[in-house]
Design an enzyme around this catalytic site. Structure first.
Site, PDB file in Angstrom:
ATOM      1  CG  HIS A  66      -2.064  -0.992   1.049  1.00  0.00           C
ATOM      2  ND1 HIS A  66      -3.021  -0.902   0.068  1.00  0.00           N
ATOM      3  CD2 HIS A  66      -2.366  -2.117   1.753  1.00  0.00           C
ATOM      4  CE1 HIS A  66      -3.869  -1.904   0.170  1.00  0.00           C
ATOM      5  NE2 HIS A  66      -3.497  -2.658   1.182  1.00  0.00           N
ATOM      6  CG  ASP A  74       6.257   4.233   7.842  1.00  0.00           C
ATOM      7  OD1 ASP A  74       6.532   5.169   8.612  1.00  0.00           O
ATOM      8  OD2 ASP A  74       6.393   3.039   8.141  1.00  0.00           O
ATOM      9  CG  HIS A 102      -5.337 -10.628   0.610  1.00  0.00           C
ATOM     10  ND1 HIS A 102      -6.489 -10.204   0.011  1.00  0.00           N
ATOM     11  CD2 HIS A 102      -4.782  -9.533   1.169  1.00  0.00           C
ATOM     12  CE1 HIS A 102      -6.643  -8.895   0.196  1.00  0.00           C
ATOM     13  NE2 HIS A 102      -5.611  -8.476   0.889  1.00  0.00           N
ATOM     14  CB  THR A 103      -1.223 -16.570   1.099  1.00  0.00           C
ATOM     15  OG1 THR A 103       0.016 -15.929   1.407  1.00  0.00           O
ATOM     16  CG2 THR A 103      -1.468 -16.571  -0.389  1.00  0.00           C
ATOM     17  CG  ASP A 147      -5.576 -20.099   2.914  1.00  0.00           C
ATOM     18  OD1 ASP A 147      -6.506 -20.886   2.688  1.00  0.00           O
ATOM     19  OD2 ASP A 147      -4.386 -20.403   2.824  1.00  0.00           O
ATOM     20  CB  THR A 150      -2.595 -23.277   4.824  1.00  0.00           C
ATOM     21  OG1 THR A 150      -2.692 -22.593   3.552  1.00  0.00           O
ATOM     22  CG2 THR A 150      -2.601 -24.774   4.591  1.00  0.00           C
TER      23      THR A 150
END
Length: 227
Positions: A66, A74, A102-103, A147, A150
Site C-alpha cells: 500500500h 510511512d 492475502h495468503t 485462507d 492454511t
C-alpha cells in the site's frame, strides 16, 4: 508455531534485503558505517513482532504494497511526494501477484458480510460456515481467516480457494470470476514456486516506483500532509 513464525520473518527479511539491493543509490552495505547493526536489529524486531502476533507478517507485506502503491505514507522511513496517475497505473501492473499477501491474515466481519449474504459467486458451504460467526447485524470486528485451509502459512491455497469460489472478500474473488486474470490464478494454483517467484519480483518492482532520495523528496512529519 515458532518455525512458521521464523519462516515468515525470514521471508520478510529477504524482501527487505532485495529491495535495498535493487536501488540505484543504495546497497546491502549502505548502513555498515552509520548503523552496522541495522539489518540484524530489523530481523530481530520482525521475528519478535510476528511471534507476538501472527497477523503481523501479512500486515508488513501489505504495508509495503500500500505504501508503494501511492508512493508511500510511512513518515518514518519513506521519502513521500504527491502520487501521480502514472505511478498508480504502474503499480496496478504488479497487483495480481502482490495480492498473494492475502495468503496470510484475517478480515473483519463487516468487510465480507455483504459477500456471504448477498453474492452469488460464492460456494454455498463456505458462505454458511462464515455466517456462523458473522451475523447480518453486529459482531463487526469478529475475525475470519482470508485462507481457511492454511491460514498461518504463506502458500498458494489462496488461489485454489478462488477457483472454488471461496474467496472471503469480493475484491479477491473478482480475480477468478470469468475475467482476464483467471489464467493467472489457475497458474498460481498449480505452481506454488511460480507464485512465490512472481510475488517477490512484484514486491521489488513496487519498491522501485517513484523512488526519491537525497533532497528530491521529504520525510513527512505528518503522514497525511506535506511539511
Amino acid at each position: 508455531m515458532a518455525a512458521k513464525a521464523g519462516a515468515a520473518a525470514s521471508f520478510m527479511f529477504m524482501l527487505f534485503l532485495l529491495n535495498i539491493a535493487c536501488q540505484a543509490q543504495l546497497s546491502p552495505a549502505f548502513y555498515d558505517s552509520s548503523c552496522p547493526n541495522a539489518l540484524s536489529a530489523i530481523r530481530t524486531a520482525i521475528r519478535s513482532a510476528i511471534a507476538s502476533d501472527r497477523r503481523m507478517a501479512a500486515s508488513l507485506i501489505r504495508l509495503h504494497f500500500h505504501d508503494c502503491f501511492v508512493q508511500g505514507c510511512d513518515a518514518s522511513i519513506l521519502l513521500d511526494e504527491t502520487p501521480s496517475i502514472q505511478s498508480e497505473k504502474t503499480a496496478l501492473g504488479n497487483l495480481n501477484s502482490a495480492r498473494g499477501s492475502h495468503t496470510l491474515g484475517q478480515a473483519q466481519c463487516f468487510t465480507f458480510r455483504e459477500r456471504i449474504y448477498n453474492h452469488s459467486n460464492i460456494d454455498a458451504g463456505f458462505a454458511s460456515t462464515r455466517r456462523r460467526r458473522c451475523p447480518r447485524a453486529g459482531s463487526d470486528s469478529t475475525l475470519a481467516p482470508l485462507d481457511l485451509v492454511t491460514p498461518n502459512s504463506f502458500d498458494n491455497n489462496y488461489f485454489k480457494n478462488l477457483m472454488q469460489n471461496k474467496g472471503l472478500l469480493q475484491s479477491d474473488q473478482v480475480l477468478f470470476n470469468g475475467g482476464s486474470t483467471d489464467s493467472i490464478v489457475s497458474e498460481y494454483s498449480r505452481n506454488p514456486a511460480r507464485f512465490k517467484s512472481d510475488f517477490g519480483s512484484a514486491m521489488i518492482k513496487m519498491g522501485d516506483i517513484g523512488l526519491l532520495t537525497g533532497s528530491s523528496g521529504q520525510i513527512r512529519r505528518i503522514c497525511s500532509a506535506v511539511n
